[in-house]
Scaffold this motif. Structure first.
Motif, mmCIF file in Angstrom:
data_model
loop_
_atom_site.group_PDB
_atom_site.id
_atom_site.type_symbol
_atom_site.label_atom_id
_atom_site.label_comp_id
_atom_site.label_asym_id
_atom_site.label_seq_id
_atom_site.Cartn_x
_atom_site.Cartn_y
_atom_site.Cartn_z
ATOM 1 N N THR A 1 0.849 -1.171 0.027
ATOM 2 C CA THR A 1 0.133 0.090 0.068
ATOM 3 C C THR A 1 0.982 1.185 -0.015
ATOM 4 O O THR A 1 1.971 1.114 0.309
ATOM 5 N N TYR A 2 0.398 2.399 -0.515
ATOM 6 C CA TYR A 2 1.051 3.483 -0.528
ATOM 7 C C TYR A 2 0.127 4.707 -0.487
ATOM 8 O O TYR A 2 -1.119 4.656 -0.744
ATOM 9 N N SER A 3 0.398 5.758 0.561
ATOM 10 C CA SER A 3 -0.371 6.846 0.812
ATOM 11 C C SER A 3 0.284 8.058 0.181
ATOM 12 O O SER A 3 1.673 8.465 0.382
ATOM 13 N N ILE A 4 -0.500 8.608 -0.613
ATOM 14 C CA ILE A 4 -0.101 9.801 -1.648
ATOM 15 C C ILE A 4 0.420 10.976 -0.623
ATOM 16 O O ILE A 4 -0.394 11.107 0.218
ATOM 17 N N THR A 5 1.521 11.763 -1.023
ATOM 18 C CA THR A 5 1.856 12.921 -0.322
ATOM 19 C C THR A 5 1.745 13.983 -1.143
ATOM 20 O O THR A 5 1.362 13.913 -2.176
ATOM 21 N N GLU A 6 1.522 15.421 -0.504
ATOM 22 C CA GLU A 6 1.616 16.428 -1.342
ATOM 23 C C GLU A 6 2.556 16.703 -2.199
ATOM 24 O O GLU A 6 2.562 17.216 -3.418
ATOM 25 N N ALA A 7 4.004 16.065 -2.238
ATOM 26 C CA ALA A 7 4.946 16.027 -3.164
ATOM 27 C C ALA A 7 4.802 15.342 -4.279
ATOM 28 O O ALA A 7 5.628 15.532 -5.378
ATOM 29 N N ASP A 8 3.897 14.010 -4.290
ATOM 30 C CA ASP A 8 3.702 13.380 -5.429
ATOM 31 C C ASP A 8 2.877 14.010 -6.157
ATOM 32 O O ASP A 8 2.011 14.884 -6.151
ATOM 33 N N SER A 9 2.934 13.560 -7.716
ATOM 34 C CA SER A 9 1.748 14.285 -8.681
ATOM 35 C C SER A 9 1.489 13.123 -9.606
ATOM 36 O O SER A 9 0.483 12.798 -9.838
ATOM 37 N N VAL A 10 2.483 11.950 -10.020
ATOM 38 C CA VAL A 10 2.185 10.989 -10.830
ATOM 39 C C VAL A 10 2.607 9.753 -10.260
ATOM 40 O O VAL A 10 3.973 9.584 -9.975
#
Length: 84
Positions: free
Chosen positions: A1-10
């Motif tokens: 699993t992965y929790s998207i962070t604000e630094a992610d985009s794609v």
């Protein structure tokens, strides 16, 4: 699993090792922020994109990518996520 962070985009997601879950961050306070999630593998393991705090993706609490190269692009409306 992965929790998207604000630094992610794609995110290019490979679920060859098993079903994979991606969790979007809160949509509150980030109107206009977009994320793109792309499933890059074939096979039977799905990629599920979920929300936090009962937020929705076009009215649902999750969206599932079932095919190779399937893409989900979402934008925050300040309260929930909209598919674009």
């Amino acid at each position: 699993t992965y929790s998207i962070t604000e630094a992610d985009s794609v995110m290019a997601v490979n679920s060859n090792g098993g079903a994979f879950a991606v969790t979007l961050p809160t949509a509150v306070g980030v109107a206009g922020k977009t994320y793109t999630i792309k499933r890059v593998n074939s096979g039977g393991n799905n990629v599920t994109v979920a929300t936090t705090s009962s937020q929705t993706i076009d009215g649902s609490t999750s969206s599932t990518l079932t095919a190779q190269w399937e893409t989900l692009r979402v934008v925050s409306d300040g309260a929930n996520w909209l598919v674009v």
